[in-house]
Write an enzyme that holds these catalytic residues in place. Structure first.
Site, short mmCIF file in Angstrom:
data_model
loop_
_atom_site.label_atom_id
_atom_site.label_comp_id
_atom_site.label_asym_id
_atom_site.label_seq_id
_atom_site.Cartn_x
_atom_site.Cartn_y
_atom_site.Cartn_z
CE LYS A 87 17.91 63.37 -62.45
NZ LYS A 87 16.98 62.33 -62.89
O1 G3P Z 1 16.34 60.05 -65.16
C1 G3P Z 1 16.93 60.43 -66.36
C2 G3P Z 1 17.11 59.37 -67.42
O2 G3P Z 1 17.42 58.16 -66.84
C3 G3P Z 1 16.08 59.30 -68.50
O3 G3P Z 1 16.09 58.13 -69.24
O4 G3P Z 1 15.14 56.57 -70.91
O5 G3P Z 1 14.17 58.88 -70.67
O6 G3P Z 1 16.41 58.54 -71.70
P1 G3P Z 1 15.41 58.02 -70.70
#
Ligand code: G3P
Length: 217
Positions: A87
């Site tokens: 990633k």
């Molecule tokens: O893995 C990346 C992403 O899904 C992060 O989510 O909820 O931290 O915006 P969030």
């Protein structure tokens, strides 16, 4: 649409995997830190455990921001397991590194994507997945799902092979809207996946069926 779970929590990964509908896992440094994992050996061991639990792609994020650091970290990460996807953040050196990984047969997930232009660059570099963060776009008072629609339309029109992986999912409705928009993958917290099960008429209907079944005994 494939279902990935967006967590580094082993109990949640197991619960989703036991449902039989899990296709993969995504993590990020914040999710790893949340589990209290410290030090690169512990990080590598945790990714290995996840890979042994789930038969599908597992995204492991690099921490470096220069081409050399990203490539060297990615090369190390892919030694953990055949299902590791590197990633990489959507930055200039990240794009350069994704191209290097593509040329060397290593799968990548381009993360922190917030615009169609960024998604085009990721696809040009040959990223396996592109991760638009739809919840964070919604937080800024825009419509994250509209970005998924736009990227899907561009990729289909241009014949790009990069899979659209909707990330930063916050609700079951996000999952439904991403499926409608044509996302290839949705990476979700366990709560959003389980939220798909819920409907009051299902609960009421089942209650009645069980009551009537009892009366027949
Ligand atoms: O893995 C990346 C992403 O899904 C992060 O989510 O909820 O931290 O915006 P969030």
């Amino acid at each position: 649409m494939k279902f990935f779970i967006d967590t580094a929590n082993l109990a949640q990964i197991k619960e989703a995997n036991d449902l039989g509908i899990l296709d993969g896992v995504t993590t990020n440094p914040s999710l790893m830190a949340k589990e209290g994992i410290k030090g690169s050996d512990a990080v590598m061991a945790h990714y290995k455990t996840i890979c042994e639990m789930v038969d599908g792609p597992v995204s492991a994020e690099v921490l470096g921001t220069t081409f050399d650091d990203i490539v060297s970290e990615g090369k190390k990460l892919v030694t953990i397991h055949k299902n590791i996807v590197v990633k990489v953040p959507m930055i200039k050196d990240g794009i350069k590194a994704i191209k290097w990984f593509t040329d060397n047969g290593i799968k990548t997930n381009c993360t922190l994507v917030f615009s169609a232009g960024q998604a085009i660059l990721a696809a040009k570099a040959g990223a396996t997945y592109v991760s638009p963060f739809i919840g964070r776009i919604d937080d800024g008072n825009w419509d994250g799902v509209q970005l998924i629609e736009q990227i899907v339309s561009i990729y289909n029109g241009q014949g790009f092979m990069t899979e659209v992986l909707a990330a930063s999912i916050r609700t079951p409705l996000h999952i439904v809207r991403c499926a409608e928009a044509g996302a290839d993958v949705c990476t979700c917290p366990l709560s959003s996946i389980l939220g798909l099960l819920k409907h009051p008429l299902t609960d009421l209907g089942l209650e009645q069926f069980l009551k009537d079944a009892k009366s027949m005994q």
